[in-house]
Design a protein around this motif. Sequence first.
Motif, short mmCIF file in Angstrom:
data_model
loop_
_atom_site.label_atom_id
_atom_site.label_comp_id
_atom_site.label_asym_id
_atom_site.label_seq_id
_atom_site.Cartn_x
_atom_site.Cartn_y
_atom_site.Cartn_z
N GLU A 1 23.61 15.59 20.63
CA GLU A 1 24.87 15.20 20.85
C GLU A 1 25.46 14.76 19.53
O GLU A 1 24.66 13.98 18.99
CB GLU A 1 24.86 13.95 21.88
N TYR A 2 26.81 15.04 19.37
CA TYR A 2 27.32 14.41 18.14
C TYR A 2 28.37 13.67 18.27
O TYR A 2 29.44 13.98 19.34
CB TYR A 2 27.88 15.98 17.33
N THR A 3 28.61 12.79 17.52
CA THR A 3 29.67 11.66 17.73
C THR A 3 30.65 11.85 16.52
O THR A 3 30.02 11.71 15.29
CB THR A 3 29.31 10.42 17.73
N LYS A 4 31.92 12.17 16.68
CA LYS A 4 33.06 12.25 15.74
C LYS A 4 33.69 11.01 15.79
O LYS A 4 34.23 10.63 16.55
CB LYS A 4 33.66 13.39 15.80
#
Length: 85
Positions: A1-4
Motif C-alpha cells: 500500500e502506498y500513501t500519497k
Amino acid sequence: EYTKILRADDPSAPDNIVRFSHKDKAFKLDATIDQMSLHFVQDGHLLHTQSDEAKRQKEREAEEQEALEREIEKQKAEGQTEAIE
C-alpha cells in the motif's frame, strides 16, 4: 500500500535562494520562495492551408481587402473633386 500526500508546493522550485545584499555587503538567504507558476493559453484553431474552409477564409479576406482598397480609391476621388470645386 502506498500513501500519497498532495501538497501545493512547486516541485521544480529551488529549496533555497541566496542573494547578495549590497547594503549589508553579504549573501543573504531568501526565506520566501515563489511557488506560483504561470501557464500560457490562447484560444483559437488551426486550419490546413489546402482545406475548403481555409480557401473560403482566404477568399473572404481577399474580398475584404479589395473592398477596402475600393473605398480608399473612392475617398481619394471624392477628395480630389472637392478640391477642384
